[in-house]
Enzyme design. Structure first.
Site: not given
Ligand code: DGL
Length: 282
Positions: A14-15, A77, A159, A191, A193
């Protein structure tokens, strides 16, 4: 792949920390599997970046995980799944599962019995602009109507652990105003989060709207794919496994200490094996 290959872990990236919600779903669904998680914390967020940049980051992360020895890759992600799956598949010769297809298919599944099914999608701006969820839904249903909304501020709120603050509720009201007018039957949390803010989102959109966690839908599809390909780990783990135990490895590209803290907030546990590494240009 040989039976020895079946013992290999599943790679997840993931990012940053958000993909931990997908890791949790995979871990709960597949207790005999081991995981290697990479959070690209040095370069987060991806949701505001261009296609070329997200593709480059995603390929570098995938090559790093493939070099560690994995039997399958889960792109946990939404933004990377929306923009970079073809490039990743071109680069590594492994099965790759993203979160968008499973989330879109689950939304259609949950609403297809209705006369005029309506699905909402909330995601980062990059995911919304990519129209990847619209296409995922269209591939399995031509009659389902889809409405999307970008909710970028949900990422920092999750977060920060602001899961019940009045400010979070008022931001949710603002982001979901048009979504409420659309009145979806199901709403995809598009997303990583957003499952953390599930209660706020549910209260805002209304209790009668079915929330769809793409991570859970993905875990079900990964379980089916492992079975279909004969790739399940044959070694049963004895006893109950806990999240973040020492069978799973976690890597980050920056700020390991912060990752550990946020992981504890998201999962109730800190990774026991957590290391900061550098991913190399491909
Ligand atoms: N992990 C990203 C997503 O699911 C969210 C956070 C980001 O913008 O990197 O889109």
């Amino acid at each position: 792949m040989s039976v020895a290959g079946n013992n290999l872990p599943i790679g997840i990236f993931d990012s940053g920390v958000g993909g931990l919600t997908v890791y949790r779903a995979l871990h709960n669904k597949l207790p005999n599997e081991h995981f290697i998680y990479l959070g690209d914390t040095a370069r987060v967020p991806y949701g505001t970046k261009s296609l070329a940049t997200v593709e480059r980051y995603a390929v570098e992360n995938s090559v790093f995980l493939a070099s560690r020895g994995i039997k399958m890759l889960v792109v946990a992600c939404n933004t990377a799944s929306a923009l970079a799956l073809p490039k990743i598949r071109e680069t590594i010769g492994l099965d790759v599962v993203g979160v968008i297809g499973p989330g879109g298919r689950r939304a259609v599944e949950m609403t297809k019995h209705l006369p005029d099914p309506k699905v909402g999608v909330i995601a980062t701006d990059a995911t919304v602009e990519s129209r990847a969820y619209l296409e995922a839904v269209k591939r399995v249903s031509s009659t389902t109507r889809v409405f999307q909304a970008g909710c970028p501020m949900f990422v920092p709120l999750a977060e920060e652990g602001w899961t019940n603050e009045p400010e979070t509720y008022s931001i949710a009201e603002k982001y979901l105003k048009d979504m409420k007018i659309f009145a979806p039957h199901a709403l995809v949390l598009g997303c990583t989060h957003y499952p953390i803010l599930r209660d706020v989102i549910q209260a805002t959109i209304g209790e009668n709207v079915q929330l769809i966690d793409s991570g859970e839908a993905t875990a079900d599809e990964v379980a089916a794919l492992l079975r279909e390909k004969g790739l399940e780990n044959p070694n049963e783990v004895s006893g109950r496994r806990s999240l973040c135990d020492d069978l799973d490895n976690f890597y980050v590209t920056d700020a390991a200490e912060r990752f550990g803290r946020v992981a504890e907030r998201f999962l109730g546990a800190k990774p026991s094996k957590l290391e900061a590494i550098e991913v190399l240009p491909v």
